[in-house]
Design an enzyme around this catalytic site. Structure first.
Site, PDB file in Angstrom:
ATOM      1  N   ASP A  20     -15.630 -13.953  -2.889  1.00 21.72           N
ATOM      2  CA  ASP A  20     -16.450 -14.899  -2.123  1.00 21.72           C
ATOM      3  C   ASP A  20     -16.973 -15.985  -3.065  1.00 21.72           C
ATOM      4  OD1 ASP A  20     -18.284 -16.176  -0.507  1.00 21.72           O
ATOM      5  OD2 ASP A  20     -19.769 -14.547  -0.605  1.00 21.72           O
ATOM      6  N   ASN A  22     -18.664 -18.798  -2.276  1.00 24.36           N
ATOM      7  CA  ASN A  22     -19.867 -19.576  -1.925  1.00 24.36           C
ATOM      8  C   ASN A  22     -21.043 -18.726  -1.451  1.00 24.36           C
ATOM      9  OD1 ASN A  22     -18.838 -18.770   0.492  1.00 24.36           O
ATOM     10  ND2 ASN A  22     -18.903 -20.792   1.467  1.00 24.36           N
ATOM     11  N   ASP A  24     -21.539 -16.530   0.964  1.00 28.82           N
ATOM     12  CA  ASP A  24     -21.869 -16.205   2.361  1.00 28.82           C
ATOM     13  C   ASP A  24     -21.443 -14.774   2.731  1.00 28.82           C
ATOM     14  OD1 ASP A  24     -19.147 -16.446   2.511  1.00 28.82           O
ATOM     15  OD2 ASP A  24     -19.126 -17.922   4.136  1.00 28.82           O
ATOM     16  N   ASP A  28     -12.965 -15.972   0.471  1.00 28.80           N
ATOM     17  CA  ASP A  28     -12.427 -17.237   0.972  1.00 28.80           C
ATOM     18  C   ASP A  28     -11.281 -17.743   0.091  1.00 28.80           C
ATOM     19  OD1 ASP A  28     -13.946 -18.387  -1.263  1.00 28.80           O
ATOM     20  OD2 ASP A  28     -15.688 -17.932   0.005  1.00 28.80           O
ATOM     21  N   ASP A  97       0.603 -14.922   6.756  1.00 27.70           N
ATOM     22  CA  ASP A  97       0.900 -13.985   7.821  1.00 27.70           C
ATOM     23  C   ASP A  97       1.261 -14.803   9.055  1.00 27.70           C
ATOM     24  OD1 ASP A  97       0.693 -11.366   9.183  1.00 27.70           O
ATOM     25  OD2 ASP A  97      -0.618 -10.876   7.500  1.00 27.70           O
ATOM     26  N   ASP A 198       4.057 -10.566  11.557  1.00 27.30           N
ATOM     27  CA  ASP A 198       3.255  -9.499  12.154  1.00 27.30           C
ATOM     28  C   ASP A 198       3.862  -8.926  13.442  1.00 27.30           C
ATOM     29  OD1 ASP A 198       0.527  -8.146  12.261  1.00 27.30           O
ATOM     30  OD2 ASP A 198       0.529  -9.143  14.213  1.00 27.30           O
ATOM     31  N   HIS A 328      -3.442  -3.379   4.231  1.00 26.91           N
ATOM     32  CA  HIS A 328      -4.734  -3.475   4.905  1.00 26.91           C
ATOM     33  C   HIS A 328      -4.834  -2.579   6.141  1.00 26.91           C
ATOM     34  CE1 HIS A 328      -1.988  -5.904   7.101  1.00 26.91           C
ATOM     35  NE2 HIS A 328      -2.858  -6.045   8.086  1.00 26.91           N
ATOM     36  N   ASP A 329      -3.756  -1.905   6.507  1.00 25.01           N
ATOM     37  CA  ASP A 329      -3.797  -0.988   7.653  1.00 25.01           C
ATOM     38  C   ASP A 329      -3.738   0.471   7.209  1.00 25.01           C
ATOM     39  OD1 ASP A 329      -3.738  -3.099   9.501  1.00 25.01           O
ATOM     40  OD2 ASP A 329      -1.549  -3.120   9.566  1.00 25.01           O
TER      41      ASP A 329
HETATM   42  C1  NOJ Z   1      -0.369  -5.436  12.372  1.00 23.03           C
HETATM   43  C2  NOJ Z   1      -1.409  -5.865  11.399  1.00 23.03           C
HETATM   44  O1  NOJ Z   1      -1.052  -5.468  10.109  1.00 23.03           O
HETATM   45  C3  NOJ Z   1      -2.709  -5.281  11.870  1.00 23.03           C
HETATM   46  O2  NOJ Z   1      -3.732  -5.427  10.925  1.00 23.03           O
HETATM   47  C4  NOJ Z   1      -3.059  -5.916  13.188  1.00 23.03           C
HETATM   48  O3  NOJ Z   1      -4.206  -5.302  13.705  1.00 23.03           O
HETATM   49  C5  NOJ Z   1      -1.932  -5.793  14.200  1.00 23.03           C
HETATM   50  N1  NOJ Z   1      -0.649  -6.044  13.637  1.00 23.03           N
HETATM   51  C6  NOJ Z   1      -2.130  -6.733  15.354  1.00 23.03           C
HETATM   52  O4  NOJ Z   1      -1.895  -8.054  14.965  1.00 23.03           O
HETATM   53 CA    CA Z   2     -17.319 -17.235   1.297  1.00 20.91          CA
END
Ligand code: NOJ
Ligand code: CA
Length: 558
Positions: A20, A22, A24, A28, A97, A198, A328-329
């Site tokens: 981050d 700035n 907040d 970013d 993405d 995605d 991230h999933d």
């Molecule tokens: C896959 C993405 O990796 C996930 O984070 C997202 O929630 C779903 N697709 C829906 O876009």
């Molecule tokens: Ca920020």
């Protein structure tokens, strides 16, 4: 034929949680630019940024309300241009993405579609009449409940495979497709190296729109059966490639769940829709189905090995894969694959190398390179991720106690990978001077970049080393382009494979156990390419491995 993107090492950034700039509390784009020296020093060659487009952030940016603007929290278009330019100077490429299965319900197309009776955008989405006051079908959304959401004061419903704030676009409509292609080309013209694409196997729905036998207590049925990799999708994917990607020398990484191995040839390889795709078969081996976390599985190392090899060999037959152990999933890889009592430098580095040297383009998820772990939350209120919240209530519905439900969610929550990056041990781990948007992992005082930098034999140092060995070492060709050949070892918790290229051959052996173990392999040479211990004991017939030891040995083919 060799492709430039085969030799990349991709670093995935979850912008909201990276840095981050700035104060907040939200990471970013400028924050990423500020950390380019670090990334360049690490040795990665490409960054994949999770969505930074304008979004109400219901699903943290995977709900886009304007494809042509950045979300103000992330910065401005100038900030992004600056990042692309500065990264380029350091030989780092950027991919974004691409979320084209759905938009946000706050996208002007959708707003017009539901508010304007003569909207030209009505056919941009999927609206169906309710049947006798009920939803049009019994399909269950990935994030819980029905895929259908009723439009206020009407008998009409719109379809959303993900959250109700993510209405699905109607790919049957040519206008939608062309608008999306224009947008894709706009971004590629800007100088992006490509996209991670995605949820792309969801764009085609079963056109009969009929209910199917339910498979849950809620009377709903898995949407994956009627809206994932459906017949007819080939027309859309071929067109997408023709009208966009193929006009550029770009890289495309498809998030394409539900593609059986016998269809891989359509998706990757010379004629495939994408440069590479992710295979979730081994990432999801701890659960029966990726979206129902309470259906946990007891898995073994042998099973992990079998799944990895199956995937590698199938990919090798036709094309190229995207290699990852975190994103991230997903939960953090150390927390998923290594038992708590076994988590240490050796197991962490063994795991890192096991994935990194598979055949394909390796991905490193932010924080993986410093050994970040899952963060256990004690209340459901502490979760941000909407699928975690859904899975908590689904678990309760299935009869689990509150404690059990929380435990299940902690193991799998997407928030595990979304806690801010640990830069140092100061307030908020040096991520932000403000209040972070999500709770930090409390172990940041021990696990952080600064500590790694000051340590001899750190996980970070190891990642730098493996990147260097793959990219600029004596055996780069072999480690990048070499075929993979699984080695048949009769010990269940040892994984071994060879990479072979022209006259180079590297044997890679991983002891996935807290015990010393020996394997019989006739190794002729002792050119050790990589070792996570100081020494390795090799005789003419045997390799003796210490707990969680890994070695890469350049040798003759065994
Ligand atoms: C896959 C993405 O990796 C996930 O984070 C997202 O929630 C779903 N697709 C829906 O876009
Ligand atoms: Ca920020």
């Amino acid at each position: 034929m060799k492709k430039w993107w085969q030799k990349e090492v991709i670093y995935q950034i979850y912008p909201k949680s990276f840095y981050d700039s700035n104060g907040d509390g939200i990471g970013d784009v400028k924050g990423i630019t500020e950390k380019l020296d670090y990334l360049s020093d690490l040795g990665v060659t490409m960054l994949w940024l999770c969505p930074i487009y304008r979004s109400p952030m219901d699903d943290n940016g995977y709900d886009i309300s304007d494809y042509y603007q950045l979300n103000p929290e992330f910065g401005t278009m100038e900030d992004l241009d600056e990042l692309i330019e500065k990264a380029k100077k350091k030989n780092i490429k950027i991919i974004l993405d691409l979320v084209i299965n759905h938009t946000s319900d706050e996208h002007p197309w959708f707003q017009d579609a539901i508010n304007n009776p003569n909207s030209p955008y009505k056919d941009y989405y999927i609206f169906k009449e309710g049947k006798d006051g009920e939803e049009p079908t019994n399909w269950r959304s990935i994030f819980g409940g029905s895929v259908w959401e009723k439009v206020k004061d009407t008998n009409e419903y719109y379809l959303h495979v993900f959250s109700k704030k993510q209405p699905d676009l109607n790919w049957e409509n040519e206008k939608v497709r062309n608008d999306l292609y224009d947008m894709v080309n706009y971004w590629l013209d800007k100088g992006l190296a490509g996209f991670r694409v995605d949820a792309i196997t969801f764009i085609k729905k079963d056109q009969s729109y009929e209910s199917i036998p339910s498979d849950g207590v809620d009377g709903l049925a898995k949407v994956t059966k009627c809206a994932r990799n459906q017949k007819g999708i080939e027309k859309f994917l071929t067109e997408l490639k023709e009208k966009t990607f193929s006009k550029y020398d770009c890289v495309t990484v498809g998030e394409a769940p539900g593609v059986p191995y016998d269809q891989l040839e359509d998706f990757i390889g010379e004629k495939g829709y994408f440069s590479m795709i992710f295979d979730f078969s081994y990432a999801d081996l701890d659960v029966e189905s990726g979206s129902e976390w309470f259906k946990r599985r007891n898995w073994t190392i042998k099973e992990l090995r079998d799944r990895i090899f199956k995937s590698q060999l199938e990919m090798q037959k036709v094309g190229w894969g995207a290699i990852f152990s975190e994103n991230h999933d997903q939960p953090r890889s150390i927390s998923k694959y290594i038992k708590e009592e076994d988590r240490n430098y050796y197991s962490t580095t063994m795991l890192a190398a096991l994935f990194f040297f598979l055949r394909g383009t390796p991905f490193i998820y932010q924080g993986q390179e410093i050994g970040m772990t899952n963060f256990e939350r004690t209340s459901i209120d502490d979760f941000n991720d909407l699928s975690s919240i859904d899975q908590y209530y689904r678990s309760l519905e299935e009869g689990f106690s509150k404690e059990e439900a929380l435990h299940i969610v902690n193991l799998r929550s997407r928030d595990n990978g979304r806690t801010p990056f640990h830069w140092d041990d100061t307030k908020n781990a040096g991520f932000s001077l403000g209040t972070p948007w999500i709770k930090l992992n409390e172990n940041y005082t021990e696990i952080n970049l600064k500590a790694e930098e000051n340590k001899k034999d750190s996980v970070l140092e190891f990642y730098k080393k493996i990147i260097q060995i793959r990219q600029n070492g004596k055996y780069s060709d072999c480690l990048i382009y070499g075929d993979i050949l699984p080695l048949d070892i009769d010990i269940d918790d040892i994984i071994a494979y060879q990479r072979c290229y022209e006259n180079q051959n590297i044997v890679c052996v991983f002891n996935f156990s807290n015990k010393s173990q020996s394997i019989s392999l006739p190794i002729k040479s002792t050119d050790i390419v990589l070792n996570n211990y100081d020494t390795i004991s090799i005789t003419e017939q045997e390799i003796n491995l210490k707990p969680f030891q890994l070695v890469l040995i350049a040798t003759e083919k065994v």
